[in-house]
Design a protein around this motif. Structure first.
Motif, short mmCIF file in Angstrom:
data_model
loop_
_atom_site.label_atom_id
_atom_site.label_comp_id
_atom_site.label_asym_id
_atom_site.label_seq_id
_atom_site.Cartn_x
_atom_site.Cartn_y
_atom_site.Cartn_z
N PHE A 123 0.78 -1.13 0.09
CA PHE A 123 0.05 -0.12 -0.22
C PHE A 123 1.04 1.19 0.09
O PHE A 123 1.57 1.45 0.66
CB PHE A 123 -0.57 0.01 1.38
N THR A 124 0.68 1.98 -0.98
CA THR A 124 1.36 3.34 -1.10
C THR A 124 0.59 4.39 -1.91
O THR A 124 -0.39 4.10 -2.47
CB THR A 124 2.75 3.18 -1.95
N THR A 125 0.91 5.48 -1.46
CA THR A 125 0.25 6.85 -2.14
C THR A 125 1.25 7.53 -2.82
O THR A 125 0.93 8.56 -3.56
CB THR A 125 -0.36 7.84 -1.01
N LYS A 126 2.60 7.04 -2.75
CA LYS A 126 3.43 7.67 -3.59
C LYS A 126 3.70 7.22 -5.03
O LYS A 126 3.77 5.84 -5.28
CB LYS A 126 4.87 7.78 -2.80
N SER A 127 4.09 7.92 -6.13
CA SER A 127 4.34 7.50 -7.33
C SER A 127 5.54 6.32 -7.50
O SER A 127 5.36 5.40 -8.16
CB SER A 127 4.61 8.55 -8.37
P1 ADP Z 1 5.96 3.84 1.03
O1 ADP Z 1 6.67 4.98 1.65
O2 ADP Z 1 6.71 3.11 0.05
O3 ADP Z 1 4.89 4.67 0.55
P2 ADP Z 1 5.35 2.92 3.40
O4 ADP Z 1 4.75 1.51 4.07
O5 ADP Z 1 6.43 3.31 4.37
O6 ADP Z 1 5.45 2.98 2.15
O7 ADP Z 1 4.14 4.18 3.62
C1 ADP Z 1 2.76 3.66 3.26
C2 ADP Z 1 1.98 4.96 3.20
O8 ADP Z 1 1.63 5.61 4.09
C3 ADP Z 1 2.85 5.98 2.27
O9 ADP Z 1 2.53 5.96 0.99
C4 ADP Z 1 2.02 7.41 2.75
O10 ADP Z 1 0.72 7.36 2.23
C5 ADP Z 1 1.40 6.94 4.46
N1 ADP Z 1 2.57 7.38 5.43
C6 ADP Z 1 3.46 6.83 5.94
N2 ADP Z 1 3.99 7.82 6.87
C7 ADP Z 1 3.46 8.89 6.85
C8 ADP Z 1 3.48 10.07 7.31
N3 ADP Z 1 4.49 10.47 8.13
N4 ADP Z 1 2.59 11.30 7.05
C9 ADP Z 1 1.75 11.05 5.81
N5 ADP Z 1 1.72 9.86 5.19
C10 ADP Z 1 2.35 9.01 5.77
#
Ligand code: ADP
Length: 243
Positions: A180-184
Motif C-alpha cells: 500500500f502506497t500513495t507515492k508514485s
Molecule cells: P511507502 O513509503 O513506500 O509508500 P510505507 O509503508 O512506508 O511505504 O508507507 C505507506 C503509506 O503511508 C505512504 O505511501 C503514505 O501514504 C503513508 N504515510 C506513512 N508515513 C506517513 C507520514 N509520516 N505522513 C503522511 N503519510 C504517511
C-alpha cells in the motif's frame, strides 16, 4: 549515506519479497520434482526420457533457488543485543543527513542519555529510518521532524513526529498492508517491515494523524529481559532446559 540508505531499504524490502516468493516457488515447483520421474518410469520413449531429465533439472534448480532465498530471509533475522539509544539516534541522524531538505528542521530528544533497548541494531535503525523518511516525504514544503525517546510502561517509547501532510482515515486504515502506497515511486513495504521488526521484539506501533497538520508514530518496545522484574524470574525455572 544516500547509497547506504537505499541499500539497507532495498535489503529490507527484498527479504520481505523473498520470503513470499520462496514459499510460493517451493509449492509451485513440487510437481516438477515428482512428475518427470513418473513419466520416465511409464515410457520407453528415449526422447521423453531426455525431456523428463531436462524438466527435472529445472525443478531441482528452482528448488535450490527457493531454498537459498529462504535462508537469506532467515539469515536476516538477526540476533538481539543491548543497544545504547544515543548510538542508535546518532546513526539515524547521520543516515538522514543526505535526505534532509534544508527547509526541514530535525530535533532529536532523549529523556535520559543512558536509555537502552533490546533488539537488533540494524533492524531498529532501519525501522526508525523508514519512519523518518516517510515523515520527511510528508513535508515537501518544509516543517519540523522530531525524533524522541523516553521510558514508558516498563519499556521505551520511540516517537517520530512530523508537521507534514497528515493522513485521512482511509490511508490510516491501510498503512500496514504490504504494497500500500500513495507515492508514485513508493514500495509500500516500509511500514510493513517496521511493524514486522517491532512485532518481533514484542512491541507495538501506534499512529495518530491529522490531515494538513501532521503525523505521530509511537513505537513502544519492552525493556530488556533482565530488567523486566521479578515476575519474569518466577516463571523462569519452568522454562529451564528448553533452550
Ligand atoms: P511507502 O513509503 O513506500 O509508500 P510505507 O509503508 O512506508 O511505504 O508507507 C505507506 C503509506 O503511508 C505512504 O505511501 C503514505 O501514504 C503513508 N504515510 C506513512 N508515513 C506517513 C507520514 N509520516 N505522513 C503522511 N503519510 C504517511
Amino acid at each position: 549515506a544516500e547509497a547506504e540508505l537505499m541499500r539497507s531499504q532495498r535489503l529490507e524490502s527484498l527479504s520481505l519479497l523473498a520470503a513470499g516468493l520462496s514459499h510460493d516457488l517451493r509449492n509451485i515447483l513440487q510437481p516438477l520434482l515428482i512428475v518427470p520421474e513418473l513419466i520416465a518410469q511409464r515410457s520407453e520413449d528415449p526422447r521423453l526420457h531426455q525431456l523428463a531429465k531436462v524438466v527435472a533439472e529445472c525443478g531441482r534448480r528452482g528448488h535450490e533457488m527457493a531454498e537459498s532465498m529462504l535462508s537469506f530471509v532467515r539469515g536476516s533475522r538477526r540476533a538481539s543485543e543491548r543497544i545504547q539509544l544515543s548510538d542508535l539516534f546518532h546513526a539515524v541522524q547521520l543516515l538522514l543527513k543526505g535526505s534532509l531538505p534544508r527547509q526541514v528542521e530535525l530535533e532529536v530528544r532523549l529523556s535520559d542519555p543512558a536509555l537502552t533497548l533490546e533488539g537488533n541494531y540494524t533492524e531498529l535503525q532501519q525501522c526508525l529510518l523508514n519512519l523518518c523518511l516517510n515523515a520527511i516525504q510528508a513535508m515537501p514544503g518544509g516543517g519540523r521532524l522530531e525524533l524522541a525517546a523516553e521510558e514508558a510502561d516498563g519499556g521505551v517509547r520511540l516517537v517520530v513526529i512530523d508537521t507534514g501532510d497528515g493522513m485521512d482515515a482511509q490511508t490510516l486504515e491501510q498503512l500496514f498492508i504490504p504494497f500500500f502506497t500513495t507515492k508514485s515511486s513508493g514500495t509500500g513495504l516500509g511500514l510493513v517491515s517496521c511493524k514486522r521488526i517491532v512485532d518481533g521484539l514484542g512491541g507495538r506501533i501506534a499512529v495518530a494523524s491529522t490531515p494538513g497538520e501532521g503525523t505521530r508514530f509511537d513505537v513502544w518496545l519492552p525493556a530488556p529481559a533482565d530488567e523486566a522484574g521479578a515476575e519474569a524470574e518466577e516463571a523462569a525455572p519452568l522454562m529451564a532446559g528448553q533452550g
